[in-house]
Design a protein around this motif. Structure first.
Motif, PDB file in Angstrom:
ATOM      1  N   ARG A  77      -4.124   6.352   4.176  1.00 40.92           N
ATOM      2  CA  ARG A  77      -4.260   6.203   5.729  1.00 40.92           C
ATOM      3  C   ARG A  77      -3.974   7.521   6.376  1.00 40.92           C
ATOM      4  O   ARG A  77      -4.505   7.752   7.459  1.00 40.92           O
ATOM      5  CB  ARG A  77      -2.932   5.134   6.197  1.00 40.92           C
ATOM      6  N   THR A 116      -1.264   9.751   1.888  1.00 40.47           N
ATOM      7  CA  THR A 116      -1.866   8.371   1.315  1.00 40.47           C
ATOM      8  C   THR A 116      -3.269   8.212   2.084  1.00 40.47           C
ATOM      9  O   THR A 116      -3.762   9.226   2.928  1.00 40.47           O
ATOM     10  CB  THR A 116      -0.982   7.253   1.929  1.00 40.47           C
ATOM     11  N   TYR A 147       6.563   8.757  17.191  1.00 39.32           N
ATOM     12  CA  TYR A 147       6.692   8.704  15.838  1.00 39.32           C
ATOM     13  C   TYR A 147       8.092   9.224  15.243  1.00 39.32           C
ATOM     14  O   TYR A 147       9.080   8.522  14.763  1.00 39.32           O
ATOM     15  CB  TYR A 147       5.506   8.873  14.939  1.00 39.32           C
ATOM     16  N   MET A 167       4.621 -10.938   5.631  1.00 44.18           N
ATOM     17  CA  MET A 167       5.565 -10.971   6.549  1.00 44.18           C
ATOM     18  C   MET A 167       5.105  -9.882   7.617  1.00 44.18           C
ATOM     19  O   MET A 167       4.795  -8.808   6.936  1.00 44.18           O
ATOM     20  CB  MET A 167       6.883 -10.608   5.924  1.00 44.18           C
ATOM     21  N   ASN A 168       5.310 -10.194   8.869  1.00 46.34           N
ATOM     22  CA  ASN A 168       5.132  -9.049   9.785  1.00 46.34           C
ATOM     23  C   ASN A 168       6.397  -8.646  10.373  1.00 46.34           C
ATOM     24  O   ASN A 168       7.063  -9.335  11.000  1.00 46.34           O
ATOM     25  CB  ASN A 168       4.140  -9.578  11.119  1.00 46.34           C
ATOM     26  N   VAL A 169       6.819  -7.476  10.025  1.00 46.02           N
ATOM     27  CA  VAL A 169       8.216  -6.941  10.441  1.00 46.02           C
ATOM     28  C   VAL A 169       8.284  -6.724  11.873  1.00 46.02           C
ATOM     29  O   VAL A 169       9.561  -6.406  12.180  1.00 46.02           O
ATOM     30  CB  VAL A 169       8.365  -5.517   9.488  1.00 46.02           C
ATOM     31  N   THR A 220       2.938  13.240   2.853  1.00 44.52           N
ATOM     32  CA  THR A 220       2.318  12.564   1.781  1.00 44.52           C
ATOM     33  C   THR A 220       1.023  11.942   1.848  1.00 44.52           C
ATOM     34  O   THR A 220       0.713  11.086   2.778  1.00 44.52           O
ATOM     35  CB  THR A 220       3.207  11.343   1.152  1.00 44.52           C
ATOM     36  N   PRO A 224      10.702  11.020   2.987  1.00 47.68           N
ATOM     37  CA  PRO A 224       9.537  11.484   2.195  1.00 47.68           C
ATOM     38  C   PRO A 224       9.085  12.721   3.155  1.00 47.68           C
ATOM     39  O   PRO A 224       8.813  12.723   4.393  1.00 47.68           O
ATOM     40  CB  PRO A 224       8.393  10.529   2.142  1.00 47.68           C
ATOM     41  N   GLY A 225       8.655  13.786   2.404  1.00 52.40           N
ATOM     42  CA  GLY A 225       7.836  14.806   3.014  1.00 52.40           C
ATOM     43  C   GLY A 225       6.263  14.058   3.305  1.00 52.40           C
ATOM     44  O   GLY A 225       6.051  13.039   3.258  1.00 52.40           O
ATOM     45  N   ASN A 248      10.393   0.011   4.583  1.00 53.58           N
ATOM     46  CA  ASN A 248       9.516   0.995   4.446  1.00 53.58           C
ATOM     47  C   ASN A 248       8.276   1.058   5.495  1.00 53.58           C
ATOM     48  O   ASN A 248       7.625   1.784   5.509  1.00 53.58           O
ATOM     49  CB  ASN A 248       8.803   0.921   2.911  1.00 53.58           C
ATOM     50  N   ASN A 275       0.769  -1.240  -0.012  1.00 52.78           N
ATOM     51  CA  ASN A 275      -0.239  -0.101  -0.067  1.00 52.78           C
ATOM     52  C   ASN A 275       0.882   1.373   0.051  1.00 52.78           C
ATOM     53  O   ASN A 275       2.143   1.261   0.272  1.00 52.78           O
ATOM     54  CB  ASN A 275      -0.834   0.003   1.384  1.00 52.78           C
ATOM     55  N   MET A 305       3.334   4.336  -0.134  1.00 53.12           N
ATOM     56  CA  MET A 305       4.552   4.507  -0.988  1.00 53.12           C
ATOM     57  C   MET A 305       5.268   3.315  -0.952  1.00 53.12           C
ATOM     58  O   MET A 305       6.068   3.276  -2.129  1.00 53.12           O
ATOM     59  CB  MET A 305       5.283   5.470   0.130  1.00 53.12           C
ATOM     60  N   ASP A 363       4.362  -7.577   3.294  1.00 54.12           N
ATOM     61  CA  ASP A 363       3.372  -6.852   3.903  1.00 54.12           C
ATOM     62  C   ASP A 363       2.456  -7.957   4.918  1.00 54.12           C
ATOM     63  O   ASP A 363       2.376  -9.055   4.557  1.00 54.12           O
ATOM     64  CB  ASP A 363       2.486  -6.312   2.724  1.00 54.12           C
ATOM     65  N   ALA A 370      12.587   7.211   6.364  1.00 50.08           N
ATOM     66  CA  ALA A 370      12.573   8.078   7.788  1.00 50.08           C
ATOM     67  C   ALA A 370      11.702   8.945   7.481  1.00 50.08           C
ATOM     68  O   ALA A 370      10.518   8.562   6.935  1.00 50.08           O
ATOM     69  CB  ALA A 370      13.921   8.607   7.940  1.00 50.08           C
ATOM     70  N   LYS A 379      11.755   7.600  14.146  1.00 53.06           N
ATOM     71  CA  LYS A 379      12.222   7.946  12.814  1.00 53.06           C
ATOM     72  C   LYS A 379      13.631   8.651  12.805  1.00 53.06           C
ATOM     73  O   LYS A 379      14.751   8.466  12.079  1.00 53.06           O
ATOM     74  CB  LYS A 379      11.426   9.010  11.900  1.00 53.06           C
TER      75      LYS A 379
HETATM   76  N1  LIG Z   1       2.673   9.362   4.194  1.00 53.43           N
HETATM   77  C1  LIG Z   1       3.626  10.276   4.875  1.00 53.43           C
HETATM   78  O1  LIG Z   1       3.126  11.549   4.926  1.00 53.43           O
HETATM   79  C2  LIG Z   1       4.889   9.866   5.170  1.00 53.43           C
HETATM   80  C3  LIG Z   1       5.885  11.040   5.453  1.00 53.43           C
HETATM   81  C4  LIG Z   1       7.264  10.384   5.773  1.00 53.43           C
HETATM   82  C5  LIG Z   1       7.389   9.164   6.041  1.00 53.43           C
HETATM   83  N2  LIG Z   1       6.477   8.269   6.109  1.00 53.43           N
HETATM   84  C6  LIG Z   1       6.904   6.778   6.166  1.00 53.43           C
HETATM   85  O2  LIG Z   1       6.816   6.133   4.842  1.00 53.43           O
HETATM   86  C7  LIG Z   1       6.424   4.919   4.937  1.00 53.43           C
HETATM   87  C8  LIG Z   1       5.207   4.410   4.345  1.00 53.43           C
HETATM   88  O3  LIG Z   1       4.255   5.289   4.770  1.00 53.43           O
HETATM   89  P1  LIG Z   1       2.807   5.397   3.936  1.00 53.43           P
HETATM   90  O4  LIG Z   1       2.072   6.511   4.395  1.00 53.43           O
HETATM   91  O5  LIG Z   1       2.847   4.783   2.552  1.00 53.43           O
HETATM   92  O6  LIG Z   1       1.896   4.161   4.823  1.00 53.43           O
HETATM   93  P2  LIG Z   1       0.825   3.289   4.534  1.00 53.43           P
HETATM   94  O7  LIG Z   1       0.174   2.995   5.904  1.00 53.43           O
HETATM   95  O8  LIG Z   1      -0.098   3.814   3.370  1.00 53.43           O
HETATM   96  O9  LIG Z   1       1.311   1.913   3.979  1.00 53.43           O
HETATM   97  C9  LIG Z   1       2.053   1.237   5.241  1.00 53.43           C
HETATM   98  C10 LIG Z   1       2.239  -0.316   4.701  1.00 53.43           C
HETATM   99  O10 LIG Z   1       2.954  -1.066   5.738  1.00 53.43           O
HETATM  100  C11 LIG Z   1       2.245  -2.071   5.936  1.00 53.43           C
HETATM  101  N3  LIG Z   1       2.503  -2.765   7.561  1.00 53.43           N
HETATM  102  C12 LIG Z   1       1.979  -2.137   8.601  1.00 53.43           C
HETATM  103  N4  LIG Z   1       2.606  -2.566   9.542  1.00 53.43           N
HETATM  104  C13 LIG Z   1       3.093  -3.747   9.038  1.00 53.43           C
HETATM  105  C14 LIG Z   1       3.929  -4.715   9.597  1.00 53.43           C
HETATM  106  N5  LIG Z   1       3.903  -4.962  10.826  1.00 53.43           N
HETATM  107  N6  LIG Z   1       4.627  -5.621   8.981  1.00 53.43           N
HETATM  108  C15 LIG Z   1       4.447  -5.623   7.601  1.00 53.43           C
HETATM  109  N7  LIG Z   1       3.918  -4.664   6.847  1.00 53.43           N
HETATM  110  C16 LIG Z   1       3.262  -3.676   7.797  1.00 53.43           C
HETATM  111  C17 LIG Z   1       0.647  -1.907   5.710  1.00 53.43           C
HETATM  112  O11 LIG Z   1      -0.091  -3.091   5.454  1.00 53.43           O
HETATM  113  C18 LIG Z   1       0.921  -0.940   4.369  1.00 53.43           C
HETATM  114  O12 LIG Z   1       0.848  -1.813   3.541  1.00 53.43           O
HETATM  115  C19 LIG Z   1       6.367   4.619   6.539  1.00 53.43           C
HETATM  116  O13 LIG Z   1       7.498   4.148   7.031  1.00 53.43           O
HETATM  117  C20 LIG Z   1       5.957   6.153   7.158  1.00 53.43           C
HETATM  118  O14 LIG Z   1       6.324   6.020   8.362  1.00 53.43           O
HETATM  119  C21 LIG Z   1       5.262   8.619   5.507  1.00 53.43           C
END
Ligand SMILES: NC(=O)c1ccc[n+]([C@@H]2O[C@H](COP(=O)([O-])OP(=O)(O)OC[C@H]3O[C@@H](n4cnc5c(N)ncnc54)[C@H](O)[C@@H]3O)[C@@H](O)[C@H]2O)c1
Length: 256
Positions: free
Chosen positions: A198, A196, A161, A57-59, A194, A191-192, A85, A11, A13, A32, A137, A165
């Motif tokens: 969620r 998404t 959070y 996979m659960n990280v 974003t 990333p800045g 990620n 999902n 990014m 994921d 990060a 990071k």
């Molecule tokens: N969206 C933003 O504004 C933003 C900005 C900076 C950094 N980030 C970072 O970028 C990354 C992706 O963010 P996003 O907004 O795309 O997130 P998202 O919530 O849209 O997607 C996260 C994905 O990680 C999976 N996931 C969650 N817990 C998990 C686990 N225990 N094991 C395996 N998979 C797992 C989820 O199922 C999902 O598919 C994250 O590390 C987030 O902290 C996001």
């Protein structure tokens, strides 16, 4: 074909990184916990003839990470690129009201998960004297998030959070020193903001508008905007780069 593992690759990014790396010629294992999203991604990948393998996979689960990475190594003999990620904010509450469990959950999902995944791929990377590790990060580490998050009656309180990071960036730099003699590169991508799916569900719409106003580019950041940085750090074009933190944020933070 080089093998890239993208955690949280189904999902947001992570999904964009999975597709972007596959388009760049990597065989991608999208790891994921969201089985439905993994299945959808697999169908789309087949449609575009992209080499993306879904993996549950659960990280945050040590045994799951170890067996998942071993499974990949058994099938492909190598892991060339690891994109750490999976992550995100676990709860929205001010520090004074935060429970120890909530604090630890942020550390576990955003920091410990990266440690577990890195540790599981290191023996194979060290043996081959090559590998690129990319830790996701956030620009919030340098900016301390943004004032825009606090304008509404639904502020996003992200101390735990952002602290996790920040540790990711620190770990990236130290680990780059530790692994340089093994030929393994370790970099971060920040990333800045974003919006998404969620993120949109958790942040007030006016905060999103204010954050875009703070950027040099006046449009919301999209998952695809960060893909180029990840593909670059995965490729030999960045072969002499390690210990770096690349910010991709439309000029929102211009931070360290
Ligand atoms: N969206 C933003 O504004 C933003 C900005 C900076 C950094 N980030 C970072 O970028 C990354 C992706 O963010 P996003 O907004 O795309 O997130 P998202 O919530 O849209 O997607 C996260 C994905 O990680 C999976 N996931 C969650 N817990 C998990 C686990 N225990 N094991 C395996 N998979 C797992 C989820 O199922 C999902 O598919 C994250 O590390 C987030 O902290 C996001």
């Amino acid at each position: 074909m080089q093998i890239a593992v993208v955690t949280g690759g189904a999902n947001g990014m992570g999904r964009a990184y999975s597709i972007g790396l596959a388009r760049a010629g990597f065989r991608v294992i999208a790891a994921d916990i969201d089985e439905a999203a993994l299945a959808t991604l697999a169908v789309e990948a087949r449609g575009e003839n992209l080499a993306i393998e879904p993996m549950v996979m659960n990280v945050v689960n040590e045994a799951d990470v170890n067996s998942g990475m071993q499974n990949i190594l058994n099938r492909h003999n190598q892991i060339d690129v690891l994109v750490n990620n999976a992550g995100g904010a676990v709860a929205n509450c001010r520090l004074a009201e935060m429970s120890l469990e909530q604090w630890q959950a942020h550390m576990t999902l955003n920091l410990t998960s990266q440690f577990l995944c890195i540790r599981a791929v290191l023996p194979s990377m060290s043996r081959r004297q090559r590998g690129s590790i990319i830790n996701i990060a956030s620009t919030s580490v340098s900016s301390g998030t943004t004032a825009a998050l606090y304008v509404s009656d639904r502020p996003a309180n992200l101390v735990a959070y952002v602290a996790a990071k920040g540790a990711v960036v620190a770990m990236t730099r130290t680990l780059a020193r530790e692994l340089g003699s093994d030929g393994i590169r370790v970099n971060a991508v920040s990333p800045g903001f974003t919006p998404t799916e969620r993120v949109r569900a958790t942040i007030a719409p006016e905060a999103i508008t204010r954050m875009v106003d703070d950027q040099a580019f006046k449009r919301p950041q999209q998952p695809n905007d960060t893909v180029g940085a990840v593909v670059f750090l995965a490729s030999p074009a960045s072969r002499f780069m390690t210990g770096q933190n690349l910010s991709v944020d439309g000029g929102g933070s211009m931070g360290l």
